[in-house]
Design a protein around this motif. Structure first.
Motif, PDB file in Angstrom:
ATOM      1  N   LEU A  33       0.895  -1.197  -0.092  1.00 27.33           N
ATOM      2  CA  LEU A  33      -0.088  -0.081   0.002  1.00 27.33           C
ATOM      3  C   LEU A  33       0.799   1.567  -0.092  1.00 27.33           C
ATOM      4  N   PRO A  34       1.873   1.486   0.866  1.00 26.46           N
ATOM      5  CA  PRO A  34       2.720   2.524   0.820  1.00 26.46           C
ATOM      6  C   PRO A  34       3.343   2.904  -0.680  1.00 26.46           C
ATOM      7  N   TYR A  35       3.461   1.961  -1.412  1.00 28.26           N
ATOM      8  CA  TYR A  35       4.047   2.394  -2.676  1.00 28.26           C
ATOM      9  C   TYR A  35       3.145   2.876  -3.605  1.00 28.26           C
ATOM     10  N   ILE A  36       1.850   2.457  -3.612  1.00 30.72           N
ATOM     11  CA  ILE A  36       0.888   2.753  -4.699  1.00 30.72           C
ATOM     12  C   ILE A  36       0.691   4.415  -4.999  1.00 30.72           C
ATOM     13  N   PRO A  37       0.614   5.166  -3.764  1.00 29.73           N
ATOM     14  CA  PRO A  37       0.649   6.596  -4.401  1.00 29.73           C
ATOM     15  C   PRO A  37       1.636   7.215  -5.037  1.00 29.73           C
ATOM     16  N   SER A  38       3.173   6.433  -4.888  1.00 23.95           N
ATOM     17  CA  SER A  38       4.147   7.249  -5.405  1.00 23.95           C
ATOM     18  C   SER A  38       4.558   6.426  -6.837  1.00 23.95           C
ATOM     19  N   ALA A  39       3.658   5.331  -7.164  1.00 18.45           N
ATOM     20  CA  ALA A  39       4.442   4.678  -8.349  1.00 18.45           C
ATOM     21  C   ALA A  39       4.364   5.235  -9.391  1.00 18.45           C
ATOM     22  N   PRO A  40       3.486   6.215  -9.974  1.00 15.65           N
ATOM     23  CA  PRO A  40       3.888   7.180 -11.332  1.00 15.65           C
ATOM     24  C   PRO A  40       5.190   7.679 -11.214  1.00 15.65           C
ATOM     25  N   LYS A  41       5.482   8.302 -10.172  1.00 13.32           N
ATOM     26  CA  LYS A  41       6.731   9.074  -9.810  1.00 13.32           C
ATOM     27  C   LYS A  41       7.603   8.217 -10.071  1.00 13.32           C
ATOM     28  N   HIS A  42       7.903   7.027  -9.542  1.00 12.95           N
ATOM     29  CA  HIS A  42       8.938   5.900  -9.471  1.00 12.95           C
ATOM     30  C   HIS A  42       9.084   5.509 -11.072  1.00 12.95           C
ATOM     31  N   MET A  43       7.873   5.385 -11.490  1.00 13.89           N
ATOM     32  CA  MET A  43       8.046   4.827 -12.903  1.00 13.89           C
ATOM     33  C   MET A  43       8.654   5.564 -13.836  1.00 13.89           C
ATOM     34  N   LYS A  44       8.438   6.965 -13.591  1.00 18.36           N
ATOM     35  CA  LYS A  44       8.959   7.932 -14.649  1.00 18.36           C
ATOM     36  C   LYS A  44      10.570   7.991 -14.283  1.00 18.36           C
ATOM     37  N   LEU A  45      10.869   8.271 -12.824  1.00 17.59           N
ATOM     38  CA  LEU A  45      12.097   8.294 -12.821  1.00 17.59           C
ATOM     39  C   LEU A  45      13.201   7.118 -13.225  1.00 17.59           C
ATOM     40  N   SER A  46      12.550   5.689 -12.945  1.00 17.79           N
ATOM     41  CA  SER A  46      13.279   4.769 -13.351  1.00 17.79           C
ATOM     42  C   SER A  46      13.424   4.528 -14.986  1.00 17.79           C
ATOM     43  N   LYS A  47      12.704   5.310 -15.799  1.00 16.49           N
ATOM     44  CA  LYS A  47      13.067   5.447 -16.925  1.00 16.49           C
ATOM     45  C   LYS A  47      14.192   6.258 -17.536  1.00 16.49           C
ATOM     46  N   HIS A  48      14.546   7.083 -16.551  1.00 14.43           N
ATOM     47  CA  HIS A  48      15.609   7.972 -16.744  1.00 14.43           C
ATOM     48  C   HIS A  48      17.123   7.428 -16.223  1.00 14.43           C
ATOM     49  N   LEU A  49      16.955   6.404 -15.706  1.00 17.68           N
ATOM     50  CA  LEU A  49      18.406   5.897 -14.796  1.00 17.68           C
ATOM     51  C   LEU A  49      18.862   4.886 -15.953  1.00 17.68           C
TER      52      LEU A  49
END
Length: 166
Positions: free
Chosen positions: A150-166
């Protein structure tokens, strides 16, 4: 009871085989190397010993949970690993990521802006890993897994965006 074959005696193979054995299955582990441990073990070359991977687990909630699940946690003494970093500009034994940052900032004060940019990226990568004081969600099952995700769900879109840049 089933006969189960595990290929590889790294930490994953050892934990999986123990969990299956606890459930009553007959487990056979096949390992190509002369000793178990996978990346938690080192190797010798020409008379020198090399660490080949993971060096420390003393603060790993995920490893601790797995070891508790297989009933060996209380039988293992963990020794805190210390690493000393030495260069022309610094000499220190940081205890945490924040201590690492302080040491590097103190050694290179004129590079503050560039360090800010680099640590900004690293901070975001660390945030992707979630709360390191709690086991990773996939180590649970059922309702416990859902609750830990549950704690990961609200920030998932931000994390997916960041992971594309890494």
């Amino acid at each position: 009871m089933k006969n189960v074959i595990i290929i590889g005696s790294g930490i994953g193979g050892l934990i999986a085989s123990n969990l299956l054995a606890k459930k009553g299955h007959k487990v056979t582990i096949f390992e190509a190397y002369s000793m178990p441990g996978g990346y938690t073990a080192g190797f010798y070359r020409k008379g020198y010993y090399f660490e080949s991977g993971t060096l420390t687990f003393e603060t790993s909630a995920s490893v601790f949970k797995a070891m508790k699940d297989i009933g060996v946690f209380e039988k293992i003494d963990f020794v805190k690993s210390r690493v000393r970093f030495v260069s022309e500009d610094f000499d220190g034994t940081p205890e945490s990521y924040n201590d690492d940052k302080k040491m590097i900032y103190a050694a290179f004060p004129s590079d503050k802006e560039r360090l800010d940019a680099a640590f900004s990226d690293l901070d975001q990568i660390c945030a992707l890993m979630g709360d390191m004081d709690e086991p990773m969600p996939f180590l649970y099952s059922g309702l416990a897994m859902l609750k830990s995700m549950l704690p990961y769900i609200p920030s998932a879109p931000k994390h997916m965006k960041l992971s594309k840049h890494l």
